[in-house]
Design an enzyme around this catalytic site. Structure first.
Site, short mmCIF file in Angstrom:
data_model
loop_
_atom_site.label_atom_id
_atom_site.label_comp_id
_atom_site.label_asym_id
_atom_site.label_seq_id
_atom_site.Cartn_x
_atom_site.Cartn_y
_atom_site.Cartn_z
N SER A 66 -13.81 -6.42 -25.41
CA SER A 66 -14.07 -7.10 -24.13
C SER A 66 -15.16 -6.40 -23.33
CB SER A 66 -12.81 -7.16 -23.29
OG SER A 66 -11.75 -7.75 -24.00
N1 SAH Z 1 -8.48 -5.25 -26.62
C1 SAH Z 1 -9.42 -5.34 -27.70
C2 SAH Z 1 -10.02 -6.73 -27.79
C3 SAH Z 1 -9.40 -7.39 -28.89
S1 SAH Z 1 -9.96 -9.01 -29.33
C4 SAH Z 1 -10.50 -4.31 -27.56
O1 SAH Z 1 -10.57 -3.63 -26.53
O2 SAH Z 1 -11.26 -4.14 -28.50
C5 SAH Z 1 -8.36 -9.71 -29.64
C6 SAH Z 1 -7.57 -9.08 -30.75
O3 SAH Z 1 -6.33 -9.80 -30.82
C7 SAH Z 1 -8.20 -9.20 -32.12
O4 SAH Z 1 -8.28 -7.94 -32.72
C8 SAH Z 1 -7.24 -10.12 -32.89
O5 SAH Z 1 -7.13 -9.82 -34.26
C9 SAH Z 1 -5.94 -9.90 -32.17
N2 SAH Z 1 -4.96 -10.99 -32.31
C10 SAH Z 1 -5.19 -12.32 -32.31
N3 SAH Z 1 -4.03 -13.00 -32.45
C11 SAH Z 1 -3.04 -12.07 -32.56
C12 SAH Z 1 -1.64 -12.15 -32.76
N4 SAH Z 1 -0.99 -13.31 -32.86
N5 SAH Z 1 -0.95 -10.99 -32.82
C13 SAH Z 1 -1.57 -9.79 -32.72
N6 SAH Z 1 -2.90 -9.66 -32.54
C14 SAH Z 1 -3.63 -10.78 -32.47
#
Ligand code: SAH
Length: 214
Positions: A66
């Site tokens: 993000s």
């Molecule tokens: N907070 C992260 C941003 C992550 S983007 C950072 O600072 O880098 C969102 C993340 O959520 C991705 O890695 C994706 O794989 C995960 N995600 C999506 N759906 C999910 C689910 N149902 N359970 C767990 N993780 C999930």
């Protein structure tokens, strides 16, 4: 290398000044954490130069880290206390996880994609964090064994706030979550639990990757 660290430290100071404080983030603990955590260590080496820019970045596998301001805003909205135990859904690069671990007593982070979870675990362990617990699994399930959590943060967007996450939020706890699967029509929501009631506040429009359903 020494030169690079100096440069990254300057870029971090600049990022905090122009993107975080200038936009109204006031929580000192959040500001200190953003000044400290080396964001470039969470992106691909070819993105090092852009790591402190005012935008999200790709971390591979169609996922993103993000934008710094959104990380700061979501963290501030959680009103974290040192004693908090936080559940994070969507470990991704682990950057948000590090920011939480700087402020709270313990972080429980759940990620769907095993390679991302393992990679972020390696990076965060190398940095010396000892208060982070990693799980590869479905965020819709939360992490019931360790519930209730005083704070919950979700960094992928579901269609509605998942019921199991609401159940795992402690009384007086707060959850910050983007809601809506259409990236052009998502809202960042803050929920406060008061016994069986949930007070919901709409904060602003956001665009997160969708929270994947099995
Ligand atoms: N907070 C992260 C941003 C992550 S983007 C950072 O600072 O880098 C969102 C993340 O959520 C991705 O890695 C994706 O794989 C995960 N995600 C999506 N759906 C999910 C689910 N149902 N359970 C767990 N993780 C999930």
């Amino acid at each position: 290398m020494f030169f690079d660290e100096e440069k990254f430290s300057r870029l971090r100071e600049e990022m905090v000044k122009t993107q975080i404080i200038a936009r109204g983030i006031k929580d000192k603990k959040v500001i200190e954490a953003l000044k400290k955590v080396p964001r470039h260590c969470f992106v691909e080496s070819e993105s090092y130069e852009s790591a402190y820019g005012d935008y999200p970045l790709s971390i591979g596998l169609s996922q993103t880290i993000s934008q710094p301001y959104i990380v700061a805003l979501m963290t501030e909205l959680l009103e974290i206390k040192n004693s908090d135990r936080i559940l994070e859904i969507g470990t991704g690069s682990g950057y948000q996880t590090a920011i939480l671990a700087e402020i709270a007593s313990e972080v429980f982070t759940v990620e769907f994609i095993d390679t991302l979870s393992k990679k972020s675990e390696t990076v965060l362990r190398k940095m010396g964090y000892k208060n982070i617990n990693f799980k590869i699994g479905d965020g819709y399930e939360g992490w019931p064994e360790f519930s209730p959590f005083s704070k919950i943060i979700v960094t992928a967007a579901p269609e509605n706030v998942p019921g199991k996450l609401k159940e795992q939020l402690a009384d007086n706890g707060k959850m910050v979550i983007p809601v809506g699967v259409n990236v052009f029509n998502q809202c960042l929501v803050k929920l406060t639990r008061l016994k069986e009631r949930f007070i919901s506040e709409e904060i602003c429009g956001v665009s997160f990757v969708p929270m994947v359903k099995k």
